[in-house]
Design a protein around this motif. Sequence first.
Motif, PDB file in Angstrom:
ATOM      1  N   PRO A   3      25.290  22.627   7.107  1.00 39.10           N
ATOM      2  CA  PRO A   3      25.368  23.913   8.099  1.00 39.10           C
ATOM      3  C   PRO A   3      24.510  24.585   8.149  1.00 39.10           C
ATOM      4  CG  PRO A   3      26.839  24.200   6.317  1.00 39.10           C
ATOM      5  CD  PRO A   3      26.164  22.823   6.120  1.00 39.10           C
ATOM      6  N   SER A  21      17.077  34.688  19.444  1.00 40.31           N
ATOM      7  CA  SER A  21      18.374  34.132  19.494  1.00 40.31           C
ATOM      8  C   SER A  21      18.627  33.463  18.416  1.00 40.31           C
ATOM      9  CB  SER A  21      18.215  33.366  20.855  1.00 40.31           C
ATOM     10  OG  SER A  21      19.242  32.520  21.002  1.00 40.31           O
ATOM     11  N   PRO A  36      21.407  31.885  17.586  1.00 35.45           N
ATOM     12  CA  PRO A  36      21.969  30.361  17.687  1.00 35.45           C
ATOM     13  C   PRO A  36      21.107  29.334  18.060  1.00 35.45           C
ATOM     14  CG  PRO A  36      23.501  32.115  18.955  1.00 35.45           C
ATOM     15  CD  PRO A  36      22.247  32.869  18.421  1.00 35.45           C
ATOM     16  N   ASP A  37      20.146  29.630  19.033  1.00 35.54           N
ATOM     17  CA  ASP A  37      19.189  28.761  19.401  1.00 35.54           C
ATOM     18  C   ASP A  37      18.236  28.565  17.988  1.00 35.54           C
ATOM     19  OD1 ASP A  37      19.623  28.615  22.161  1.00 35.54           O
ATOM     20  OD2 ASP A  37      18.390  29.959  22.779  1.00 35.54           O
ATOM     21  N   CYS A  38      17.777  29.404  17.385  1.00 37.05           N
ATOM     22  CA  CYS A  38      16.985  29.094  15.959  1.00 37.05           C
ATOM     23  C   CYS A  38      17.628  28.222  15.085  1.00 37.05           C
ATOM     24  CB  CYS A  38      16.738  30.395  15.425  1.00 37.05           C
ATOM     25  SG  CYS A  38      15.438  31.351  16.278  1.00 37.05           S
ATOM     26  N   GLN A  39      19.108  28.619  15.019  1.00 37.04           N
ATOM     27  CA  GLN A  39      19.941  27.618  14.101  1.00 37.04           C
ATOM     28  C   GLN A  39      20.002  26.281  14.684  1.00 37.04           C
ATOM     29  OE1 GLN A  39      23.251  30.996  14.332  1.00 37.04           O
ATOM     30  NE2 GLN A  39      23.943  29.635  12.867  1.00 37.04           N
ATOM     31  N   ALA A  40      20.002  25.889  15.854  1.00 38.94           N
ATOM     32  CA  ALA A  40      20.160  24.610  16.587  1.00 38.94           C
ATOM     33  C   ALA A  40      18.663  24.018  16.423  1.00 38.94           C
ATOM     34  CB  ALA A  40      20.722  24.684  17.973  1.00 38.94           C
ATOM     35  N   ILE A  41      17.852  24.582  16.339  1.00 36.02           N
ATOM     36  CA  ILE A  41      16.456  23.968  16.347  1.00 36.02           C
ATOM     37  C   ILE A  41      16.280  23.563  14.974  1.00 36.02           C
ATOM     38  CG2 ILE A  41      14.103  24.422  16.610  1.00 36.02           C
ATOM     39  CD1 ILE A  41      14.724  26.089  19.101  1.00 36.02           C
ATOM     40  N   LYS A  46      18.518  22.873  12.596  1.00 35.39           N
ATOM     41  CA  LYS A  46      19.170  21.732  12.495  1.00 35.39           C
ATOM     42  C   LYS A  46      18.767  20.518  13.044  1.00 35.39           C
ATOM     43  CE  LYS A  46      23.640  20.117  11.492  1.00 35.39           C
ATOM     44  NZ  LYS A  46      24.396  20.176  10.177  1.00 35.39           N
ATOM     45  N   LYS A  47      18.342  20.406  14.051  1.00 33.98           N
ATOM     46  CA  LYS A  47      17.746  19.097  14.662  1.00 33.98           C
ATOM     47  C   LYS A  47      16.573  19.043  13.981  1.00 33.98           C
ATOM     48  CE  LYS A  47      16.259  17.343  19.084  1.00 33.98           C
ATOM     49  NZ  LYS A  47      16.125  17.818  20.669  1.00 33.98           N
TER      50      LYS A  47
END
Length: 375
Positions: A93, A105, A107-112, A114-115
Amino acid sequence: MKQYKIAATAAMGLEGIVADEVKALGYETQTENGKVYFHGDAYAIAKANMWLRVADRVRIIVGEFKATTFDELFEQTKALPWEEFLPEDAAFPVAGKSVKSILYSVPDCQAIVKKAIAERLKTVYHRVGFLDETGPLFKLEVSILKDKVTLTIDSSGAGLHKRGYRVGQGEAPLKETLAAAIVKLTKWNPDRPFVDPFCGSGTIPIEAAMLGQNLAPGYNREFLSEQWPWMAESVWDKVREEVEDVADYDRKLMITGSDWDPAMIRIAEKNAAEAGFLDIINWNVCNVADLSLEGENGVLVGNPPYGERLGELEEAEDITATLGNIMKPYPSWSVYMLSSLENFETMYGKRATKKRKLFNGFIRTDLYQFWGKRS
């Protein structure tokens, strides 16, 4: 063994104490706001988790770079050697924070991030589709400050203040790490009496006992990185053996914790029993007005009521004045009180030898230090 860049995180104002702790473990340090950096191997990670009394967490820094676009964040994250840390089945996580940065942002940084890590691992491990994430847990964080990205892995798990002995607490318990910092700032040694007249659930006396018997603060708990395949079990065995080798269980201590509330003393006794100090620390129910001290060159330490709530300020001031009067016949004793009262010295009736700004949670406080005259 492989070397890592490691960060011991610290509450505001405690970085210097954490740096001293890391140096005492044998590592060179570099300090920034809230962080003490050092380099070491897997043994250093385990040792820091086991022995740091004042640090919040021990983080491993995987990468640092500048990024002002999501593409830069993705590509530079993907370029890092994540396979050196994360096995194929790792659960990872990603938490995040961003301060004064173009990429704001979270949430966007976390998602990027992670990807990007997933893409890297799929390529390295020759996987198609989703990663299982059924294996050991790696808690990642993307932190962006003024467009500088720092990617870290938390090796501690539960914060280092969670020693494993707290089975009960009062309304506003002092964090174990702050309690340990206060004990260290007193320069107390085990040959001197130590008294906390506002002990609550017993955190300050228990931390003093741990320090007095040279017992590692992490001896009674587990750490997240114990589950990692590259943190060998033998490393943790070695660190725990060293804890036993240097612990001075037979050291007699003159530590007393008192509180006006019998319920709090019962909780303190349970916590002390869990920590292995039930017969080491003296506990008693005592109003501060009835406090009497024995011995010379002692240390009186406490976290008295602050009067933060409506109607409680006067009571906090009265307690401070009472304490000042009680200590007059004990000139050889040093007094260390943590308080948010701006008129603490006025109410105590004496100017502090020294003040140190500390934060108790989000409350700005001062550690008022009144140094005794050695007899």
